[in-house]
Write a protein that holds these residues in place. Structure first.
Motif, PDB file in Angstrom:
ATOM      1  N   ILE A 124       0.861  -1.183   0.000  1.00  0.00           N
ATOM      2  CA  ILE A 124       0.000   0.000   0.000  1.00  0.00           C
ATOM      3  C   ILE A 124       0.902   1.238   0.000  1.00  0.00           C
ATOM      4  CG2 ILE A 124      -1.715   1.312   1.297  1.00  0.00           C
ATOM      5  CD1 ILE A 124      -2.594  -1.398   2.552  1.00  0.00           C
ATOM      6  N   VAL A 125       0.628   2.166  -0.912  1.00  0.00           N
ATOM      7  CA  VAL A 125       1.408   3.407  -0.974  1.00  0.00           C
ATOM      8  C   VAL A 125       0.548   4.556  -0.462  1.00  0.00           C
ATOM      9  CG1 VAL A 125       2.644   5.019  -2.458  1.00  0.00           C
ATOM     10  CG2 VAL A 125       2.770   2.558  -2.923  1.00  0.00           C
ATOM     11  N   LEU A 126       1.071   5.311   0.507  1.00  0.00           N
ATOM     12  CA  LEU A 126       0.376   6.482   1.039  1.00  0.00           C
ATOM     13  C   LEU A 126       0.991   7.741   0.446  1.00  0.00           C
ATOM     14  CD1 LEU A 126       0.123   5.620   4.844  1.00  0.00           C
ATOM     15  CD2 LEU A 126      -1.681   5.414   3.139  1.00  0.00           C
ATOM     16  N   ASP A 127       0.151   8.738   0.162  1.00  0.00           N
ATOM     17  CA  ASP A 127       0.701   9.986  -0.386  1.00  0.00           C
ATOM     18  C   ASP A 127       1.553  10.709   0.663  1.00  0.00           C
ATOM     19  OD1 ASP A 127      -1.450  10.612   1.224  1.00  0.00           O
ATOM     20  OD2 ASP A 127      -2.171  12.250  -0.049  1.00  0.00           O
ATOM     21  N   SER A 128       1.148  10.632   1.939  1.00  0.00           N
ATOM     22  CA  SER A 128       1.947  11.222   3.026  1.00  0.00           C
ATOM     23  C   SER A 128       1.445  10.677   4.350  1.00  0.00           C
ATOM     24  CB  SER A 128       1.835  12.755   3.018  1.00  0.00           C
ATOM     25  OG  SER A 128       0.506  13.156   3.288  1.00  0.00           O
ATOM     26  N   LEU A 129       2.298  10.781   5.366  1.00  0.00           N
ATOM     27  CA  LEU A 129       1.911  10.352   6.703  1.00  0.00           C
ATOM     28  C   LEU A 129       2.685  11.202   7.709  1.00  0.00           C
ATOM     29  CD1 LEU A 129       0.345   8.421   8.525  1.00  0.00           C
ATOM     30  CD2 LEU A 129       2.277   6.839   8.396  1.00  0.00           C
ATOM     31  N   ILE A 193       3.164  -1.105   4.037  1.00  0.00           N
ATOM     32  CA  ILE A 193       2.662   0.257   3.827  1.00  0.00           C
ATOM     33  C   ILE A 193       3.847   1.203   3.673  1.00  0.00           C
ATOM     34  CG2 ILE A 193       1.223   2.089   4.779  1.00  0.00           C
ATOM     35  CD1 ILE A 193      -0.217  -0.098   6.417  1.00  0.00           C
ATOM     36  N   VAL A 194       3.940   1.849   2.508  1.00  0.00           N
ATOM     37  CA  VAL A 194       5.097   2.694   2.218  1.00  0.00           C
ATOM     38  C   VAL A 194       4.629   4.097   1.860  1.00  0.00           C
ATOM     39  CG1 VAL A 194       7.260   2.843   0.936  1.00  0.00           C
ATOM     40  CG2 VAL A 194       6.130   0.634   1.190  1.00  0.00           C
ATOM     41  N   VAL A 195       5.238   5.096   2.480  1.00  0.00           N
ATOM     42  CA  VAL A 195       4.958   6.482   2.114  1.00  0.00           C
ATOM     43  C   VAL A 195       5.571   6.740   0.734  1.00  0.00           C
ATOM     44  CG1 VAL A 195       5.299   8.900   2.771  1.00  0.00           C
ATOM     45  CG2 VAL A 195       4.916   7.165   4.530  1.00  0.00           C
ATOM     46  N   LYS A 196       4.896   7.559  -0.074  1.00  0.00           N
ATOM     47  CA  LYS A 196       5.323   7.789  -1.457  1.00  0.00           C
ATOM     48  C   LYS A 196       6.786   8.225  -1.562  1.00  0.00           C
ATOM     49  CE  LYS A 196       3.988  10.385  -5.612  1.00  0.00           C
ATOM     50  NZ  LYS A 196       3.071  11.409  -6.155  1.00  0.00           N
ATOM     51  N   ASP A 197       7.218   9.119  -0.678  1.00  0.00           N
ATOM     52  CA  ASP A 197       8.616   9.575  -0.699  1.00  0.00           C
ATOM     53  C   ASP A 197       9.580   8.417  -0.446  1.00  0.00           C
ATOM     54  OD1 ASP A 197       7.678  12.085  -1.153  1.00  0.00           O
ATOM     55  OD2 ASP A 197       7.933  12.791   0.917  1.00  0.00           O
ATOM     56  N   ALA A 198       9.154   7.467   0.386  1.00  0.00           N
ATOM     57  CA  ALA A 198      10.013   6.321   0.695  1.00  0.00           C
ATOM     58  C   ALA A 198      10.137   5.387  -0.503  1.00  0.00           C
ATOM     59  CB  ALA A 198       9.462   5.566   1.899  1.00  0.00           C
ATOM     60  N   VAL A 199       9.090   5.310  -1.321  1.00  0.00           N
ATOM     61  CA  VAL A 199       9.150   4.484  -2.538  1.00  0.00           C
ATOM     62  C   VAL A 199      10.271   4.979  -3.444  1.00  0.00           C
ATOM     63  CG1 VAL A 199       7.922   3.754  -4.620  1.00  0.00           C
ATOM     64  CG2 VAL A 199       6.707   3.865  -2.441  1.00  0.00           C
ATOM     65  N   ALA A 200      10.350   6.303  -3.603  1.00  0.00           N
ATOM     66  CA  ALA A 200      11.405   6.884  -4.436  1.00  0.00           C
ATOM     67  C   ALA A 200      12.785   6.562  -3.887  1.00  0.00           C
ATOM     68  CB  ALA A 200      11.206   8.391  -4.540  1.00  0.00           C
ATOM     69  N   LYS A 201      12.937   6.595  -2.571  1.00  0.00           N
ATOM     70  CA  LYS A 201      14.227   6.273  -1.954  1.00  0.00           C
ATOM     71  C   LYS A 201      14.589   4.810  -2.149  1.00  0.00           C
ATOM     72  CE  LYS A 201      14.681   9.888   1.551  1.00  0.00           C
ATOM     73  NZ  LYS A 201      14.956  10.173   2.978  1.00  0.00           N
ATOM     74  N   ILE A 202      13.582   3.931  -2.016  1.00  0.00           N
ATOM     75  CA  ILE A 202      13.816   2.497  -2.221  1.00  0.00           C
ATOM     76  C   ILE A 202      14.298   2.236  -3.643  1.00  0.00           C
ATOM     77  CG2 ILE A 202      12.681   0.251  -2.402  1.00  0.00           C
ATOM     78  CD1 ILE A 202      10.910   1.088  -0.041  1.00  0.00           C
ATOM     79  N   GLU A 203      13.625   2.868  -4.604  1.00  0.00           N
ATOM     80  CA  GLU A 203      14.039   2.698  -6.011  1.00  0.00           C
ATOM     81  C   GLU A 203      15.432   3.255  -6.260  1.00  0.00           C
ATOM     82  OE1 GLU A 203       9.630   2.646  -8.160  1.00  0.00           O
ATOM     83  OE2 GLU A 203      10.846   4.477  -8.228  1.00  0.00           O
ATOM     84  N   GLU A 204      15.739   4.345  -5.603  1.00  0.00           N
ATOM     85  CA  GLU A 204      17.074   4.961  -5.760  1.00  0.00           C
ATOM     86  C   GLU A 204      18.164   4.035  -5.219  1.00  0.00           C
ATOM     87  OE1 GLU A 204      19.524   8.858  -4.097  1.00  0.00           O
ATOM     88  OE2 GLU A 204      17.326   8.829  -4.007  1.00  0.00           O
TER      89      GLU A 204
END
Length: 207
Positions: A124-129, A193-204
């Motif tokens: 699940i991706v959250l826009d922010s938390l 559950i991953v915050v959207k900003d964290a998804v970008a970091k994971i991909e990086e």
């Protein structure tokens, strides 16, 4: 390229986002994930168990009876393992169970874990938390809104003490940062559950 919905804390879809094939779209390698789970659990062991061998227990200095002529089995000490109060055969001693796994294997296991969560619709991706105060009810309401009422792993892009403390009061809920993620926690959670900003970091980090 996997596509996933981005939700707000009320469980409403706000947008769609594409995930990296190299991180979230590979064929999961079950064997490698199993190896990393074993490695994680082994590294958590304290290794402080200890028992006494026959040379360490007290007593047993005298031979119980003479070698021959009694009709009984020969015995040299009352502290041998077969005797009550005797020492332990092959007694466990304090030791370190830690071992390392190759970096490439660790990366493959992490990407396999990410991909398995996407494939099983458990990500699940959250826009922010974010939170203005310490409030467990707000985290509990968010989890219920996104359909996560069992074990959950919440991944943040940066250290947020209020979110971490509020989530820490809920049984089965764990929080982590991108740099503290491990295969065991990912696979052990029913919802990732991953915050959207964290998804970008994971991909990086893993792309």
């Amino acid at each position: 390229m996997p596509e996933i919905a981005v939700l707000d804390i009320n469980g409403q879809e706000v947008e769609k986002m594409n995930l990296s094939d190299a991180v979230f779209g590979i064929e999961p390698n079950v064997s490698v994930m199993h190896d990393l789970v074993k490695n994680y659990l082994a590294n958590q062991r304290q290794g402080t168990q200890s028992a006494l061998t026959r040379s360490e227990v007290s007593g047993g200095g005298k031979k119980p009876w003479r070698q021959k002529g009694t009709g009984r089995a020969r015995q040299g000490s009352t502290r041998a393992p077969q005797w009550t109060h005797g020492g332990i055969a092959f007694a466990p001693k304090p030791r370190c169970y830690r071992y390392t796994v190759n970096r490439k294997v660790r990366r493959l296991a992490m990407k396999s874990a990410f991909s398995s969560k996407v494939r099983d619709n458990e990500m699940i991706v959250l826009d922010s938390l974010s939170m203005d105060e310490y409030k467990t009810k707000k985290i509990a309401a968010m989890l219920k809104a996104v359909g996560s009422e069992k074990k959950a792993l919440i991944v943040l892009s940066e250290n947020d003490k209020k979110v971490i403390a509020s989530a820490g009061n809920i049984p089965g809920v764990k929080t982590a940062l991108v740099n503290t993620l491990n295969v065991y926690d990912i696979l052990n959670a029913d919802k990732f559950i991953v915050v959207k900003d964290a998804v970008a970091k994971i991909e990086e980090v893993y792309a």
